[in-house]
Write an enzyme that holds these catalytic residues in place. Sequence first.
Site, PDB file in Angstrom:
ATOM      1  N   ARG A  58      -3.145  -6.296 -13.074  1.00 52.63           N
ATOM      2  CA  ARG A  58      -2.702  -5.406 -12.379  1.00 52.63           C
ATOM      3  C   ARG A  58      -1.302  -4.888 -12.156  1.00 52.63           C
ATOM      4  NH1 ARG A  58      -6.060  -7.545  -7.497  1.00 52.63           N
ATOM      5  NH2 ARG A  58      -8.241  -8.225  -8.639  1.00 52.63           N
ATOM      6  N   ARG A  85      -1.243  -1.462  -5.771  1.00 51.78           N
ATOM      7  CA  ARG A  85      -0.898  -1.597  -4.754  1.00 51.78           C
ATOM      8  C   ARG A  85       1.158  -1.723  -4.756  1.00 51.78           C
ATOM      9  NH1 ARG A  85      -4.811  -4.753  -1.322  1.00 51.78           N
ATOM     10  NH2 ARG A  85      -4.829  -5.369  -3.198  1.00 51.78           N
ATOM     11  N   ARG A 104      -3.693   7.220  -3.904  1.00 53.71           N
ATOM     12  CA  ARG A 104      -4.688   6.478  -3.883  1.00 53.71           C
ATOM     13  C   ARG A 104      -5.100   6.843  -1.935  1.00 53.71           C
ATOM     14  NH1 ARG A 104      -7.345   1.914  -4.659  1.00 53.71           N
ATOM     15  NH2 ARG A 104      -8.349   3.093  -2.505  1.00 53.71           N
ATOM     16  N   ASP A 133     -12.936  -1.171 -11.404  1.00 52.92           N
ATOM     17  CA  ASP A 133     -13.200  -2.523 -10.697  1.00 52.92           C
ATOM     18  C   ASP A 133     -14.085  -3.677 -11.721  1.00 52.92           C
ATOM     19  OD1 ASP A 133     -12.121  -4.591  -8.412  1.00 52.92           O
ATOM     20  OD2 ASP A 133     -13.601  -4.824  -8.345  1.00 52.92           O
ATOM     21  N   TYR A 182     -19.739 -13.709  -6.192  1.00 53.01           N
ATOM     22  CA  TYR A 182     -19.239 -12.485  -5.304  1.00 53.01           C
ATOM     23  C   TYR A 182     -20.629 -13.076  -4.908  1.00 53.01           C
ATOM     24  CZ  TYR A 182     -13.970 -11.597  -6.485  1.00 53.01           C
ATOM     25  OH  TYR A 182     -13.342 -11.406  -6.070  1.00 53.01           O
TER      26      TYR A 182
HETATM   27  O1  CP3 Z   1      -5.586  -4.946 -13.776  1.00 56.61           O
HETATM   28  C1  CP3 Z   1      -5.357  -3.294 -13.379  1.00 56.61           C
HETATM   29  O2  CP3 Z   1      -4.215  -2.856 -13.140  1.00 56.61           O
HETATM   30  C2  CP3 Z   1      -6.359  -3.042 -13.369  1.00 56.61           C
HETATM   31  C3  CP3 Z   1      -7.664  -2.424 -12.431  1.00 56.61           C
HETATM   32  C4  CP3 Z   1      -8.273  -3.730 -11.929  1.00 56.61           C
HETATM   33  C5  CP3 Z   1      -8.707  -3.724 -10.990  1.00 56.61           C
HETATM   34  N1  CP3 Z   1      -9.833  -5.194 -10.081  1.00 56.61           N
HETATM   35  C6  CP3 Z   1      -8.039  -2.632  -9.442  1.00 56.61           C
HETATM   36  C7  CP3 Z   1      -8.071  -3.535  -8.429  1.00 56.61           C
HETATM   37  C8  CP3 Z   1      -8.391  -4.936 -11.975  1.00 56.61           C
HETATM   38  C9  CP3 Z   1      -8.023  -5.186 -13.893  1.00 56.61           C
HETATM   39  C10 CP3 Z   1      -9.910  -5.396 -12.027  1.00 56.61           C
HETATM   40  C11 CP3 Z   1     -10.156  -6.866 -11.649  1.00 56.61           C
HETATM   41  C12 CP3 Z   1     -10.872  -7.548 -10.521  1.00 56.61           C
HETATM   42  N2  CP3 Z   1     -11.141  -6.914 -10.031  1.00 56.61           N
HETATM   43  C13 CP3 Z   1     -10.776  -8.893 -10.868  1.00 56.61           C
HETATM   44  C14 CP3 Z   1     -10.487 -10.119 -11.546  1.00 56.61           C
HETATM   45  C15 CP3 Z   1      -9.065  -9.795 -11.742  1.00 56.61           C
HETATM   46  C16 CP3 Z   1      -8.234 -11.121 -11.130  1.00 56.61           C
HETATM   47  O3  CP3 Z   1      -6.444 -10.447 -10.626  1.00 56.61           O
HETATM   48  O4  CP3 Z   1      -8.433 -12.586 -11.397  1.00 56.61           O
HETATM   49  C17 CP3 Z   1     -11.139  -9.493  -9.058  1.00 56.61           C
HETATM   50  C18 CP3 Z   1     -11.688 -10.977  -9.138  1.00 56.61           C
HETATM   51  C19 CP3 Z   1     -11.871  -8.164  -8.409  1.00 56.61           C
HETATM   52  C20 CP3 Z   1     -12.528  -8.088  -7.741  1.00 56.61           C
HETATM   53  C21 CP3 Z   1     -11.276  -7.824  -6.617  1.00 56.61           C
HETATM   54  N3  CP3 Z   1     -11.755  -6.117  -6.938  1.00 56.61           N
HETATM   55  C22 CP3 Z   1     -10.654  -8.044  -5.711  1.00 56.61           C
HETATM   56  C23 CP3 Z   1      -9.911  -9.573  -5.401  1.00 56.61           C
HETATM   57  C24 CP3 Z   1      -9.486  -6.711  -5.248  1.00 56.61           C
HETATM   58  C25 CP3 Z   1      -8.470  -7.066  -4.235  1.00 56.61           C
HETATM   59  C26 CP3 Z   1      -8.662  -6.389  -2.855  1.00 56.61           C
HETATM   60  C27 CP3 Z   1      -7.368  -7.199  -2.408  1.00 56.61           C
HETATM   61  O5  CP3 Z   1      -7.638  -5.690  -1.053  1.00 56.61           O
HETATM   62  O6  CP3 Z   1      -6.932  -7.399  -1.240  1.00 56.61           O
HETATM   63  C28 CP3 Z   1      -9.834  -6.038  -5.619  1.00 56.61           C
HETATM   64  C29 CP3 Z   1      -9.702  -4.368  -5.258  1.00 56.61           C
HETATM   65  C30 CP3 Z   1      -8.676  -4.127  -6.299  1.00 56.61           C
HETATM   66  N4  CP3 Z   1      -9.426  -4.286  -7.617  1.00 56.61           N
HETATM   67  C31 CP3 Z   1      -7.803  -3.290  -6.253  1.00 56.61           C
HETATM   68  C32 CP3 Z   1      -7.803  -2.697  -7.087  1.00 56.61           C
HETATM   69  C33 CP3 Z   1      -5.752  -2.246  -8.013  1.00 56.61           C
HETATM   70  C34 CP3 Z   1      -6.815  -2.583  -4.592  1.00 56.61           C
HETATM   71  C35 CP3 Z   1      -7.235  -2.190  -3.972  1.00 56.61           C
HETATM   72  C36 CP3 Z   1      -7.306  -1.340  -3.378  1.00 56.61           C
HETATM   73  O7  CP3 Z   1      -6.150  -0.057  -3.932  1.00 56.61           O
HETATM   74  O8  CP3 Z   1      -7.130  -0.955  -1.737  1.00 56.61           O
END
Ligand code: CP3
Length: 362
Positions: A43, A47, A56, A92, A167
Amino acid sequence: MSETTAAQTGQQAPARRGAAYDSAFLRACRREPVPHTPVWFMRQAGRSLPEYLKIREGIPMLESCMRPELVKEITLQPVRRHKVDAAIFFSDIVVPLKAVGIDVDIKPGIGPVIADPIRTREDLQRLRPLEPDDVPYITEAIGLLVAELGSTPLIGFAGAPYTLASYLVEGGPSKNHERTKAMMYGEPELWAELVDRLADITAGFLKVQIEAGVSAVQLFDSWVGSLAPDDYRRSVMPASTKVFDAVASYGVPRIHFGVGTGELLGLMGQAGADVVGVDWRVPLHEAARRVGPGKALQGNLDPAVLFAPTSVIETKAREVLHSACAIGESGHIFNLGHGVTPGMDPDALSRLVAFVHENSQR
Ligand code: CP3
């Protein structure tokens, strides 16, 4: 003569020798000697970065994943800023589900939400295999990135069958995964078919990324730590193994990561990983013992440590590097034990990268 891919011939091909082949990150994945311990952060794009929040603005998360120029820029932001040793592709884990037609959205502050959860045999029909044509924007974005990154490796990724299933069955994020586990325990045949179909989707998604040029892949089984080892072995491992087997012939390193997986580390390695990701709960020297020889380890600074003063971050980072000596001369990739969180100070992350580099010179 037409080009035949390693996957088509079904042979164990040597790793592709792209411009990043001799990078510290890929060398560490292969457990070869490195000039310094490579470091990147799960990640790292997202953010915590003001430049991410700005670019974004007004664009929904899943839509941003489908715009190649935007994906390229967001992926590069942390590489430029922190000087990390690898980029992780901005996407994602639910992108491939959306691509095969599942009605999923990512709600800010909540996470993935599924309009119609998957709970019956009929529901399974909605999970068809993923074809390259379903995700042309992924291929395009990776092409742009590989050209721009040069010798910096790009990591592709996907969600593992268990985490995706949680999910899909719950309909969104869940603390206890109760409906998911109820299906796993109570309807084992339906469950087996569900995770098998998800394995095909995940393998398809990883293949697209590898064919497009990523030089390593990480399988995120973020929530699998909620399972006991026997249940993991019986009900989840076959599907994860299917994913790893499906991409083995490409010869790119395969990383396997989950949270709270202390009791599962050995099995997660056996599922087919070359590198096992470790969260902060198990020190790396103990993780090395649990995983056994022949695999690199990735991890494992507690992300919360980044909120402490610099001197504490450095002491804890040094402890991680010291604990990693047990893996051997090489084979350690420094990372956090889970992802960067939104409130983290980006400067603290940049300082940590420099600290790891300076304090691991060979
Ligand atoms: O690592 C990176 O920088 C690459 C991008 C990446 C994202 N999601 C972008 C993202 C990666 C590798 C993921 C994987 C992901 N997505 C996982 C596995 C990694 C982990 O943390 O265990 C999981 C469980 C998800 C599902 C998911 N997508 C979640 C739980 C969330 C967060 C929700 C929140 O708003 O708190 C997302 C959204 C997400 N995916 C964001 C990003 C940058 C945030 C979205 C935003 O900017 O509004």
